[in-house]
Design a protein around this motif. Sequence first.
Motif, PDB file in Angstrom:
ATOM      1  N   ILE A 165      52.084  33.887  52.281  1.00 46.13           N
ATOM      2  CA  ILE A 165      51.438  35.310  52.612  1.00 46.13           C
ATOM      3  C   ILE A 165      51.562  36.393  51.626  1.00 46.13           C
ATOM      4  N   SER A 166      52.965  36.488  51.189  1.00 45.68           N
ATOM      5  CA  SER A 166      53.277  37.736  50.248  1.00 45.68           C
ATOM      6  C   SER A 166      52.604  37.617  49.048  1.00 45.68           C
ATOM      7  N   GLY A 167      52.499  36.292  48.530  1.00 48.46           N
ATOM      8  CA  GLY A 167      51.818  35.796  47.289  1.00 48.46           C
ATOM      9  C   GLY A 167      50.153  36.282  47.437  1.00 48.46           C
ATOM     10  N   SER A 168      49.622  36.060  48.600  1.00 47.75           N
ATOM     11  CA  SER A 168      48.160  36.289  48.614  1.00 47.75           C
ATOM     12  C   SER A 168      47.960  37.842  48.816  1.00 47.75           C
ATOM     13  N   GLN A 169      48.926  38.531  49.562  1.00 45.92           N
ATOM     14  CA  GLN A 169      48.784  39.958  49.430  1.00 45.92           C
ATOM     15  C   GLN A 169      49.013  40.637  48.378  1.00 45.92           C
ATOM     16  N   GLN A 170      49.728  39.985  47.215  1.00 50.16           N
ATOM     17  CA  GLN A 170      49.928  40.607  45.955  1.00 50.16           C
ATOM     18  C   GLN A 170      48.855  40.441  44.958  1.00 50.16           C
ATOM     19  N   MET A 171      48.144  39.312  45.337  1.00 51.93           N
ATOM     20  CA  MET A 171      47.110  39.179  44.444  1.00 51.93           C
ATOM     21  C   MET A 171      45.762  39.884  44.714  1.00 51.93           C
ATOM     22  N   ARG A 172      45.540  40.871  45.572  1.00 58.01           N
ATOM     23  CA  ARG A 172      44.549  41.633  45.982  1.00 58.01           C
ATOM     24  C   ARG A 172      44.269  42.574  44.753  1.00 58.01           C
ATOM     25  N   SER A 173      43.160  42.853  44.384  1.00 59.25           N
ATOM     26  CA  SER A 173      42.805  43.571  42.961  1.00 59.25           C
ATOM     27  C   SER A 173      43.155  45.145  43.632  1.00 59.25           C
ATOM     28  N   GLU A 174      43.140  45.952  42.533  1.00 57.48           N
ATOM     29  CA  GLU A 174      43.343  47.380  42.989  1.00 57.48           C
ATOM     30  C   GLU A 174      41.929  47.794  43.691  1.00 57.48           C
ATOM     31  N   LEU A 175      40.693  47.231  43.243  1.00 59.13           N
ATOM     32  CA  LEU A 175      39.292  47.544  43.923  1.00 59.13           C
ATOM     33  C   LEU A 175      39.523  47.201  45.403  1.00 59.13           C
ATOM     34  N   ASP A 176      40.079  46.123  45.719  1.00 59.34           N
ATOM     35  CA  ASP A 176      39.979  45.517  47.209  1.00 59.34           C
ATOM     36  C   ASP A 176      41.037  46.550  47.994  1.00 59.34           C
ATOM     37  N   GLN A 177      42.331  46.830  47.312  1.00 62.64           N
ATOM     38  CA  GLN A 177      43.276  47.592  48.017  1.00 62.64           C
ATOM     39  C   GLN A 177      42.563  48.822  48.251  1.00 62.64           C
ATOM     40  N   TYR A 178      41.782  49.527  47.304  1.00 65.39           N
ATOM     41  CA  TYR A 178      41.248  50.846  47.658  1.00 65.39           C
ATOM     42  C   TYR A 178      40.145  50.800  48.840  1.00 65.39           C
ATOM     43  N   LEU A 179      39.376  49.489  48.765  1.00 68.93           N
ATOM     44  CA  LEU A 179      38.311  49.338  49.800  1.00 68.93           C
ATOM     45  C   LEU A 179      38.768  49.364  51.018  1.00 68.93           C
TER      46      LEU A 179
ATOM     47  N   TYR B 260      46.212  53.789  40.847  1.00 68.80           N
ATOM     48  CA  TYR B 260      44.953  52.890  40.682  1.00 68.80           C
ATOM     49  C   TYR B 260      44.633  52.945  39.288  1.00 68.80           C
ATOM     50  N   PRO B 261      45.400  52.475  38.249  1.00 65.09           N
ATOM     51  CA  PRO B 261      45.355  52.839  36.688  1.00 65.09           C
ATOM     52  C   PRO B 261      44.025  52.253  36.177  1.00 65.09           C
ATOM     53  N   THR B 262      43.411  50.931  36.684  1.00 61.30           N
ATOM     54  CA  THR B 262      42.445  50.574  36.215  1.00 61.30           C
ATOM     55  C   THR B 262      41.180  51.241  36.974  1.00 61.30           C
ATOM     56  N   LEU B 263      41.251  51.216  38.089  1.00 62.15           N
ATOM     57  CA  LEU B 263      40.135  51.617  39.043  1.00 62.15           C
ATOM     58  C   LEU B 263      40.065  53.221  38.664  1.00 62.15           C
ATOM     59  N   SER B 264      40.902  53.973  38.522  1.00 63.33           N
ATOM     60  CA  SER B 264      40.631  55.106  37.953  1.00 63.33           C
ATOM     61  C   SER B 264      39.924  55.387  36.807  1.00 63.33           C
ATOM     62  N   ARG B 265      40.308  54.649  35.736  1.00 59.15           N
ATOM     63  CA  ARG B 265      39.520  54.482  34.638  1.00 59.15           C
ATOM     64  C   ARG B 265      37.798  54.362  34.855  1.00 59.15           C
ATOM     65  N   MET B 266      37.729  53.213  35.806  1.00 63.13           N
ATOM     66  CA  MET B 266      36.299  53.175  36.017  1.00 63.13           C
ATOM     67  C   MET B 266      35.736  54.275  36.949  1.00 63.13           C
ATOM     68  N   ALA B 267      36.602  54.709  37.754  1.00 67.36           N
ATOM     69  CA  ALA B 267      36.102  55.944  38.562  1.00 67.36           C
ATOM     70  C   ALA B 267      35.634  57.101  37.780  1.00 67.36           C
ATOM     71  N   SER B 268      36.445  57.469  36.545  1.00 68.77           N
ATOM     72  CA  SER B 268      36.372  58.528  35.504  1.00 68.77           C
ATOM     73  C   SER B 268      34.921  58.309  35.052  1.00 68.77           C
ATOM     74  N   ASP B 269      34.631  57.286  34.282  1.00 66.84           N
ATOM     75  CA  ASP B 269      33.288  56.865  33.898  1.00 66.84           C
ATOM     76  C   ASP B 269      31.889  57.057  34.755  1.00 66.84           C
ATOM     77  N   ILE B 270      32.094  56.572  36.170  1.00 65.53           N
ATOM     78  CA  ILE B 270      31.295  56.515  36.960  1.00 65.53           C
ATOM     79  C   ILE B 270      30.877  57.688  37.690  1.00 65.53           C
TER      80      ILE B 270
END
Length: 770
Positions: free
Chosen positions: A675-689, A713-723
Amino acid sequence: MYTEMETAIIPVTMPVTPITPTDKNESLSSEVQPNKRGRKKSIVWDHFTVETVGDGCIRAFCNQCKKSFAYITGSKLAGTSHLKRHIALGICPVSRQRNQQTPDSKTGNATDEPKKRYRATPGFANIPFNQECCNHEIAKMIIMHEYPLHIVEHPGFIDFVKTLQPQLNMPSFNNIQGDCVAMYLKEKQSLLNFISEIPGRVSLTLDLRISNQTVAFVFLTGQFIDTEWNLHRCLLNVVMVPSLDSDSALQQAVVSCLSDWHLENRLFTLTLDQSSNENINGSLRALLSVRNPYMLHGQLLVGNCFARVISLLAQEALWVVGETVKKIRESVKFVKTSDTHEETFFHLREQLKVPSMKDIFIDDQTKWNTTYDMLVAACELKQVFLCLETSIPDYKIAPSMDDWKQVEILCTYLKLFFDAVSILTAPTYPTASAFYHEVSKVQLELTHAAMNIDPFISNLTKPLKEKFDRYWSDCFLVLAIAVIMDPRFKMKLVEFSFSRIYGEDAGMYIKIVDDGIHELYLEYIVQALPPPETFVEERNENIISEGNGGIIPKTEPPEEGYLQEAPPEEGYLQEGPPQEGYLQEGPPQEVSHHEEGYLPEGPPQEGYLQEGPPQEGYLQEGPPQEVSHHEVSHNEVAHQEIPHQEVAPQEIPSQDPLISIGDGLSDFEVYISEISGSQQMRSELDQYLEESLLPRIQDFDILGWWKLNKTKYPTLSRMASDILSIPFSTVGLDFVFDTHRKKMDNYRSSLRPVTLEALICAKDWLQYKA
């Protein structure tokens, strides 16, 4: 304050002459009665005499022309400024005539102007003259106010400057042109340094203009977010092209801009001012795919400027009701072009007690919003227009009640369009997320209006809906991805609005958006990884034999971008000693890398590659087999994460009749670990949503929120900056409501391309800095 200062510095003073009241007047109160101790007063009393003309009313009479002026009324003192102007400015006809007869007179007679004592301003007398600084300021003036370069040769301007500074040597045309270009180059270098330091990508808009000589000009504007999460919009280039119909003209302008500003690998989106032919759109889409191969393969081309689309809809609606609009315009002209008619209109308005506070005015037909405002004001005063015919017999063009009803319906949809583009008239340019609300609202309203049972409404809105459908289908994906970046809405607003727009088909379009944003996010994940070659070589060298002597052979190097070398990251396959269940036994199977999903975040968990029935894409033991590398697109494989799949370990028959071992909690520990592994494997995008929506407040600072959460959200924030920096409009604040494409005037068209670009771009940069 100006009156008091002038009065205070008059050097001449005289004793006050007491005013003797007449029999019909009482004496002045103590508040306004002159001081009997010889109080000082203005020199204007050399030219004026005060007389009491009524109860508590004293007026000042000019000694020359005998004209009277207010001085004291009750307890109010009028002052002396207006009396000074009468003498000093030559308003008094007698004084003016005498001054003309004796212009050289230096004697202090009665017609001399009141003398003032001016205070010297300290410091200016010691400032040395600087010719270079003066030339710089003249060049800046020409740029900021769009004066012609030839102004330095105009006699009137030369005389004016010589009066201000006799030492100034007026620069020549060539010199001032060089100064303007030098200022442009200096500002350009400053902006180039600034853009080179931004962390994200730059989006471009292409605004097209044409001259009377049919020469075309492409205005390329860049939009981006800096390191402090501030949105910037700057004009980058003005490129002259022979024609807008050439397939290569716009493409060449974009390539030139990217090269000029070192943005070859940093282009994010392109926004055109108006839909061109399919060949031009295809050419630019291909260019975007080449310059930005990772970003949805050219899907981020916005083919139309939002402001121009809305302008076309407004013009279409006004054309449908053109005859009625013309009647109202002529009625307004009838009133406003005659003082008598306007006065009659005003009296009727007062008699009818119309509650409207608006005033009628003649519209500017090059700005559709002025036509809308004219119609709104006229509709609120329609009762006055209906009665005007009885008061003015010449008024024969009064609209009927049906006409007024049609115009009121028309104004309903013009207001919809006006409100939609009003976000472009704000002092600061909106982020991309703000456009979704306005565009989806227009799409929803036109969809419902086209099905209205009222034939006038449906006939009015059906052509509008057909035109707007093309714009919506072209950019709904980009708009939806942008609004998902707003933590107040995320996917919830897309799901809600799509269900109203598409009805039963909403699920299909929601899936398109969901797949698109996940694909875009995966491409940002891949961009953060180093090049792939070394990683593949190391993986091939470290393949070992296991079990029954089965050897997993080395494979041919895959396509570039397929696998990438990186230190062990969370969620990626890591090298190390074999773990239980990681290498599976089974019959010989072809090993395929054609696996869709997400790269899980977090360390590898037990059961990620496990024993059991052969699964596609898992490394398995067995006789040597050919390892197949199916060629697949970046969208499908190269940039996607591998989903966490729970593959149950193969049950080995046990002789123990009991299922539990020991205290019976060993399996529980494994369960918790999974269960813990499944939770840790969520992406930044899925966590955000999956996180809750923020409260919907009016003045929410979306860029400030992402700045605070960029660590989370280090990766998602870069994407948000461009979008969030995607521009949906190509026009400036002053051209939002234009009904025609702006033309380049003859003077600017005659300039050399370098000089023209320097003057226009430098003005934009200087205004932006100010």
